[in-house]
Design an enzyme around this catalytic site. Sequence first.
Site, PDB file in Angstrom:
ATOM      1  CG  ASP A  77      -2.544  -1.280  -2.193  1.00  0.00           C
ATOM      2  OD1 ASP A  77      -2.615  -1.792  -3.333  1.00  0.00           O
ATOM      3  OD2 ASP A  77      -1.488  -0.802  -1.731  1.00  0.00           O
ATOM      4  CG  HIS A 106       2.176   4.313  -5.975  1.00  0.00           C
ATOM      5  ND1 HIS A 106       1.880   3.075  -5.450  1.00  0.00           N
ATOM      6  CD2 HIS A 106       3.329   4.695  -5.366  1.00  0.00           C
ATOM      7  CE1 HIS A 106       2.817   2.716  -4.582  1.00  0.00           C
ATOM      8  NE2 HIS A 106       3.710   3.691  -4.514  1.00  0.00           N
ATOM      9  CG  HIS A 127      -3.284  -4.465  -6.777  1.00  0.00           C
ATOM     10  ND1 HIS A 127      -2.633  -3.854  -7.818  1.00  0.00           N
ATOM     11  CD2 HIS A 127      -3.197  -3.607  -5.730  1.00  0.00           C
ATOM     12  CE1 HIS A 127      -2.163  -2.680  -7.419  1.00  0.00           C
ATOM     13  NE2 HIS A 127      -2.494  -2.497  -6.145  1.00  0.00           N
ATOM     14  CG  HIS A 153      -1.685   3.207  -1.611  1.00  0.00           C
ATOM     15  ND1 HIS A 153      -0.791   4.187  -1.949  1.00  0.00           N
ATOM     16  CD2 HIS A 153      -1.703   2.340  -2.662  1.00  0.00           C
ATOM     17  CE1 HIS A 153      -0.297   3.934  -3.134  1.00  0.00           C
ATOM     18  NE2 HIS A 153      -0.837   2.825  -3.601  1.00  0.00           N
ATOM     19  CE  LYS A 190      -2.124   3.911  -8.734  1.00  0.00           C
ATOM     20  NZ  LYS A 190      -2.358   2.865  -7.792  1.00  0.00           N
ATOM     21  CG  HIS A 195      -5.851   0.910  -4.509  1.00  0.00           C
ATOM     22  ND1 HIS A 195      -4.991   1.941  -4.796  1.00  0.00           N
ATOM     23  CD2 HIS A 195      -5.118  -0.220  -4.695  1.00  0.00           C
ATOM     24  CE1 HIS A 195      -3.814   1.469  -5.137  1.00  0.00           C
ATOM     25  NE2 HIS A 195      -3.862   0.147  -5.082  1.00  0.00           N
TER      26      HIS A 195
HETATM   27  C1  NCD Z   1       0.903  -3.406  -5.214  1.00  0.00           C
HETATM   28  C2  NCD Z   1       0.965  -4.664  -6.079  1.00  0.00           C
HETATM   29  O1  NCD Z   1       1.444  -5.671  -5.595  1.00  0.00           O
HETATM   30  O2  NCD Z   1       0.504  -4.612  -7.220  1.00  0.00           O
HETATM   31  N1  NCD Z   1       1.785  -3.564  -4.107  1.00  0.00           N
HETATM   32  C3  NCD Z   1       1.724  -2.902  -2.936  1.00  0.00           C
HETATM   33  O3  NCD Z   1       2.626  -3.062  -2.114  1.00  0.00           O
HETATM   34  N2  NCD Z   1       0.728  -2.095  -2.644  1.00  0.00           N
HETATM   35  C4  NCD Z   1       1.210  -2.207  -6.031  1.00  0.00           C
HETATM   36  C5  NCD Z   1       0.838  -0.915  -5.368  1.00  0.00           C
HETATM   37  O4  NCD Z   1      -0.328  -0.583  -5.221  1.00  0.00           O
HETATM   38  O5  NCD Z   1       1.754  -0.196  -4.949  1.00  0.00           O
HETATM   39 ZN    ZN Z   2      -2.107  -0.895  -5.030  1.00  0.00          ZN
END
Ligand code: NCD
Ligand code: ZN
Length: 352
Positions: free
Chosen positions: A249, A138, A14, A176, A101, A12
């Site tokens: 995450d 999520h 970003h 998460h 997702k 996971h």
């Molecule tokens: C994530 C993001 O910034 O894209 N933020 C987070 O707090 N985890 C989005 C997500 O996975 O919820």
């Molecule tokens: Zn995330």
Amino acid sequence: MQITLTQPDDWHLHLRDDAMLRAVAGSTARHFSRALIMPNLVPPVVTGNDARSYRARIVKAVEEALPGSNFTPLMTLYLTESTDAGDVVQAAADGTILAVKLYPAGATTNSASGVTDIDRVMPVLEAMAQHDIVLCVHGEVTDSGVDIFDREARFIETVLEPLRRNLPELRIVLEHVTTREGASYVADSTKNLAASLTPHHLMINRNHLLAGGIRPHYYCLPIAKREEHRQALVNAATSGDPGFFLGTDSAPHTRATKESSCGCAGVFNAANTMVCLASVFEEAGALDKLEAFVSLNGPQWYGLEPNRSTMTLRKETNETPLPDVITVGDDRVIPFDPARPVYWNVVDPDFS
Ligand code: NCD
Ligand code: ZN
């Protein structure tokens, strides 16, 4: 003390796009062989074509940031109420994507195009169940009447459990997980459910975020909970249960957008996840379970082979410094501070 593991994957992640992508790509590729890339760009990654072009941008950014790394991005699609089931099935069949997702609309950063009512995406979910395509979730309700600390537990009761009863063949990752309820729901399930856990939820509780001053770099969603929940997550991660694996995450935001009157949710932990986890597992007396959590359980769930490459971590006598702050344009991304000393280092592979 030194340990060698199968090289880990991040289930996971970003990575964002453009300048931020170029700035953070190396932090993941330095340690991880594969990562499941979240699709919450603006606009989101919705179609197979979107995923193919985003993947090409990631590959290019990694090559530039860290020539010679073995990193492979594994793509996801962002489920919307107008997602075409045929496109999803095709993108999975031709290897473009590994999962889809589900963001409840408004649950977190860049989730405005998410799902308001799960019934509206049932035809896509049915096609996914039929073709064995994993749904990553999520798991938070978004009703303003539900307290932010209760949103995960409420999601399990009111959305996830009914969905699993309706469509038992759909394979789901509750991502998460942050609560004892979430961890035991996944541990007690017998079929088609797994969970990812982040390093920060294994290390901080809501006091780190809120006691003695508000610390925006610990603000993420789902929000960190009480200490007893953190302990339940550590027990789940270190149990060896194949239903739990690492999803960092790692979610970079610039310092200006975090340190603000309405700060963004997300912790940037890609650079020190592995040293933090070695510390958590050592403290739990479970270093022998670290490899399952970071390198074996995830590939097994997704039907992939574990990596052939290895990673060596060493415990040093001196405290490991925090990773460097990353520059993006004229702003910066602040790395996760685990709020306790860590003595582990990644010795190899380290492409830096
Ligand atoms: C994530 C993001 O910034 O894209 N933020 C987070 O707090 N985890 C989005 C997500 O996975 O919820
Ligand atoms: Zn995330």
